[in-house]
Each structure stands twice: as structure tokens, then as C-alpha cells.
Design a protein around this motif. Structure first.
Motif, PDB file in Angstrom:
ATOM      1  N   PHE A  67       0.911  -1.246  -0.274  1.00  0.00           N
ATOM      2  CA  PHE A  67       0.083   0.075   0.088  1.00  0.00           C
ATOM      3  C   PHE A  67       0.698   1.357  -0.061  1.00  0.00           C
ATOM      4  N   THR A  68       2.204   1.125   0.818  1.00  0.00           N
ATOM      5  CA  THR A  68       2.828   2.491   1.035  1.00  0.00           C
ATOM      6  C   THR A  68       3.437   2.578  -0.511  1.00  0.00           C
ATOM      7  N   VAL A  69       3.930   1.541  -1.148  1.00  0.00           N
ATOM      8  CA  VAL A  69       4.568   1.647  -2.251  1.00  0.00           C
ATOM      9  C   VAL A  69       3.593   2.313  -3.242  1.00  0.00           C
ATOM     10  N   GLY A  70       2.401   2.142  -3.384  1.00  0.00           N
ATOM     11  CA  GLY A  70       1.572   2.479  -4.138  1.00  0.00           C
ATOM     12  C   GLY A  70       1.340   3.912  -3.998  1.00  0.00           C
ATOM     13  N   ARG A  71       1.310   4.028  -2.611  1.00  0.00           N
ATOM     14  CA  ARG A  71       0.898   5.593  -2.156  1.00  0.00           C
ATOM     15  C   ARG A  71       2.032   6.655  -2.520  1.00  0.00           C
ATOM     16  N   ARG A  72       3.280   6.167  -2.420  1.00  0.00           N
ATOM     17  CA  ARG A  72       4.553   7.003  -2.585  1.00  0.00           C
ATOM     18  C   ARG A  72       4.992   7.168  -3.694  1.00  0.00           C
ATOM     19  N   SER A  73       4.831   5.830  -4.602  1.00  0.00           N
ATOM     20  CA  SER A  73       5.262   6.033  -6.068  1.00  0.00           C
ATOM     21  C   SER A  73       4.394   5.761  -6.984  1.00  0.00           C
ATOM     22  N   ARG A  74       3.226   6.614  -6.908  1.00  0.00           N
ATOM     23  CA  ARG A  74       2.180   6.332  -7.896  1.00  0.00           C
ATOM     24  C   ARG A  74       2.675   6.353  -9.280  1.00  0.00           C
ATOM     25  N   ASP A  75       3.609   7.256  -9.424  1.00  0.00           N
ATOM     26  CA  ASP A  75       4.387   7.595 -10.708  1.00  0.00           C
ATOM     27  C   ASP A  75       5.474   6.859 -11.110  1.00  0.00           C
ATOM     28  N   GLY A  76       5.745   6.214 -10.401  1.00  0.00           N
ATOM     29  CA  GLY A  76       7.067   5.125 -10.520  1.00  0.00           C
ATOM     30  C   GLY A  76       6.965   4.135 -11.577  1.00  0.00           C
ATOM     31  N   TYR A  98     -16.921  -0.895  -4.038  1.00  0.00           N
ATOM     32  CA  TYR A  98     -17.089  -1.702  -2.669  1.00  0.00           C
ATOM     33  C   TYR A  98     -15.727  -1.336  -1.805  1.00  0.00           C
ATOM     34  N   PRO A  99     -15.636  -0.227  -1.688  1.00  0.00           N
ATOM     35  CA  PRO A  99     -14.185   0.238  -1.164  1.00  0.00           C
ATOM     36  C   PRO A  99     -13.655  -0.650   0.317  1.00  0.00           C
ATOM     37  N   VAL A 100     -14.573  -0.576   1.119  1.00  0.00           N
ATOM     38  CA  VAL A 100     -14.475  -1.350   2.534  1.00  0.00           C
ATOM     39  C   VAL A 100     -14.492  -2.880   2.206  1.00  0.00           C
ATOM     40  N   GLY A 101     -15.340  -3.077   1.464  1.00  0.00           N
ATOM     41  CA  GLY A 101     -15.620  -4.850   1.295  1.00  0.00           C
ATOM     42  C   GLY A 101     -14.453  -5.130   0.436  1.00  0.00           C
ATOM     43  N   PHE A 102     -14.041  -4.376  -0.498  1.00  0.00           N
ATOM     44  CA  PHE A 102     -12.802  -5.043  -1.221  1.00  0.00           C
ATOM     45  C   PHE A 102     -11.699  -5.045  -0.286  1.00  0.00           C
ATOM     46  N   ILE A 103     -11.198  -3.868   0.332  1.00  0.00           N
ATOM     47  CA  ILE A 103     -10.087  -3.748   1.403  1.00  0.00           C
ATOM     48  C   ILE A 103      -9.834  -5.012   2.084  1.00  0.00           C
ATOM     49  N   PHE A 104     -11.118  -5.449   2.535  1.00  0.00           N
ATOM     50  CA  PHE A 104     -11.320  -6.614   3.686  1.00  0.00           C
ATOM     51  C   PHE A 104     -10.984  -7.977   2.865  1.00  0.00           C
ATOM     52  N   ALA A 105     -11.624  -8.024   1.555  1.00  0.00           N
ATOM     53  CA  ALA A 105     -11.804  -9.473   0.824  1.00  0.00           C
ATOM     54  C   ALA A 105     -10.541  -9.712  -0.131  1.00  0.00           C
ATOM     55  N   GLN A 124      -7.866   7.262  -3.667  1.00  0.00           N
ATOM     56  CA  GLN A 124      -8.223   8.113  -2.621  1.00  0.00           C
ATOM     57  C   GLN A 124      -8.409   7.626  -1.276  1.00  0.00           C
ATOM     58  N   VAL A 125      -8.443   6.389  -1.232  1.00  0.00           N
ATOM     59  CA  VAL A 125      -8.699   5.597   0.076  1.00  0.00           C
ATOM     60  C   VAL A 125      -7.925   6.336   1.238  1.00  0.00           C
ATOM     61  N   SER A 126      -8.136   6.480   2.299  1.00  0.00           N
ATOM     62  CA  SER A 126      -7.286   7.212   3.472  1.00  0.00           C
ATOM     63  C   SER A 126      -6.447   6.137   3.988  1.00  0.00           C
ATOM     64  N   THR A 127      -5.227   6.522   4.468  1.00  0.00           N
ATOM     65  CA  THR A 127      -4.329   5.422   5.157  1.00  0.00           C
ATOM     66  C   THR A 127      -4.874   5.019   6.237  1.00  0.00           C
ATOM     67  N   ARG A 128      -5.702   5.849   6.932  1.00  0.00           N
ATOM     68  CA  ARG A 128      -6.427   5.448   8.212  1.00  0.00           C
ATOM     69  C   ARG A 128      -7.318   4.271   8.007  1.00  0.00           C
ATOM     70  N   LEU A 129      -8.179   4.406   6.891  1.00  0.00           N
ATOM     71  CA  LEU A 129      -9.133   3.568   6.701  1.00  0.00           C
ATOM     72  C   LEU A 129      -8.423   2.268   6.011  1.00  0.00           C
ATOM     73  N   PHE A 130      -7.536   2.352   5.277  1.00  0.00           N
ATOM     74  CA  PHE A 130      -7.127   1.057   4.835  1.00  0.00           C
ATOM     75  C   PHE A 130      -6.192   0.424   5.977  1.00  0.00           C
ATOM     76  N   VAL A 131      -5.618   0.892   7.013  1.00  0.00           N
ATOM     77  CA  VAL A 131      -4.956   0.284   8.216  1.00  0.00           C
ATOM     78  C   VAL A 131      -6.105  -0.516   9.057  1.00  0.00           C
TER      79      VAL A 131
END
Length: 201
Positions: A67-76, A98-105, A124-131
């Protein structure tokens, strides 16, 4: 617990290195290492609470890293290559609907395990939600697969005992892969049916 070539089986590695191997295997390999941890917990070689916690932590940390790689290296370059894959567009559509459902599944869905957290990181999913959702999903995933190994450990042992010791780790690995694959495909089928009921008409 090694074969004639001196190569250790997954079971031997987990038995030798304990919960550290379960955590690492959960992050890098997946279900087979975690089910093996449950089997060894059944044998009393590791405690089942420790196996469960290690599996959950390993899976959680691996997906947080992606997740962090995707967030910090979007243009990598590496993320750019992932975006060109057909499955990336599919992951994005599911995540948007299904943002929450997909993160879980996603960790239960075959073929989406690595690319999904990267794609979520670019969204645009927040880091807090993903964690939060990632932690809950990792705990559920670890409970299921450690539980499979623990509950069916005796059956795996009896099956393996019928074969030569040199083939024991091959037999066990094959059994674990079949169990994990069956569960993964079942969850995937249910998820696909749930995400778009109109396709079933």
C-alpha cells in the motif's frame, strides 16, 4: 525434516524458526505457510495463539508495505507497469464500488493479492481506513488458515505417515495447497456473484 538434498520443507522451516517463519511466510508465501503453522501448533511445536498472531502480523505488514509503495510511488516505473495490466482496471472498478468490502476481501481472492494493495495505495482511500480494515482482514485470514491447520492437523499427519519420510513434506505441501486453493476459489466465486448480481441473470 529435510529431504535427501538437504532442502528444508516448509514444515521444517517453520518448526526450526518458529513464529518468525510463520510471520515471514504469511507475508511472502501465503496460505501454505500459515496452514503449516497451524499444523505445527496442533503438534505442540508452537503455541496456536502465537501462530495466529504471527500470521496476522506478517500478512498485515506485507500489505501495508505494498500500500505504501502505491501511495508514495504512484508515478514510479513499477507501479506504472502494474497500471497497464488488465487486472489493475478490474481491481480499480471493484475498489470504487465496494471500497471497504474490497479492502477486506482482496487477500482471499486468487490472483489479486499483490496488486490490490498497490492499487488501493494509488487511490483516494485514506491511510487510516486502509490500516483499520487491513488489520481486521489479516486477523480473520490468519484465524481461518491457522484454524484449518490446527483442526485438521491430525488428518494431515496420518495421511503423511502412510508415505516414505522423504516424501512427507511433498505430500503435506500438496494437501495444504489444495485446501487453500479450494477456499480461495470458493471465496472468489461468492465475491463475484455478490459484486454484480445482474451478471447472473
Amino acid at each position: 525434516m529435510a529431504d535427501g538434498s538437504g532442502v528444508l520443507s516448509i514444515e521444517a522451516i517453520v518448526a526450526r524458526y518458529g513464529v518468525a517463519a510463520i510471520a515471514l511466510g504469511a507475508g511472502l508465501e501465503g496460505e501454505t505457510a500459515v496452514v503449516t503453522g497451524g499444523i505445527l501448533a496442533h503438534q505442540g511445536l508452537v503455541g496456536w495463539p502465537a501462530a495466529l498472531i504471527a500470521a496476522a502480523i506478517g500478512s498485515f505488514l506485507a500489505d501495508q508495505i505494498f500500500f505504501t509503495v502505491g501511495r508514495r510511488s504512484r508515478d514510479g516505473r513499477w507501479v506504472g507497469k502494474l497500471k497497464k495490466r488488465r487486472v489493475y482496471a478490474r481491481v480499480t472498478r471493484l475498489m470504487e464500488r465496494y471500497p471497504v468490502g474490497f479492502i477486506f476481501a482482496f487477500r482471499f481472492l486468487y490472483g489479486l493479492r499483490t496488486i490490490s494493495p498497490v492499487a488501493i495505495g494509488t487511490s483516494q482511500v485514506s491511510t487510516r481506513l486502509f490500516v483499520a480494515v487491513n488489520a481486521a482482514s489479516a486477523a480473520c485470514w490468519a484465524s481461518i488458515f491457522v484454524g484449518i491447520g490446527y483442526l485438521f492437523g491430525e488428518a494431515f499427519q496420518e495421511l503423511a505417515a502412510r508415505y516414505r519420510p522423504s516424501l512427507r513434506h511433498i505430500l503435506m505441501a500438496a494437501a495444504l495447497v489444495m485446501v487453500a486453493a479450494a477456499i480461495g476459489w470458493g471465496v472468489r466465486a461468492l465475491w463475484q456473484r455478490y459484486r454484480d448480481p445482474n451478471e447472473q441473470a
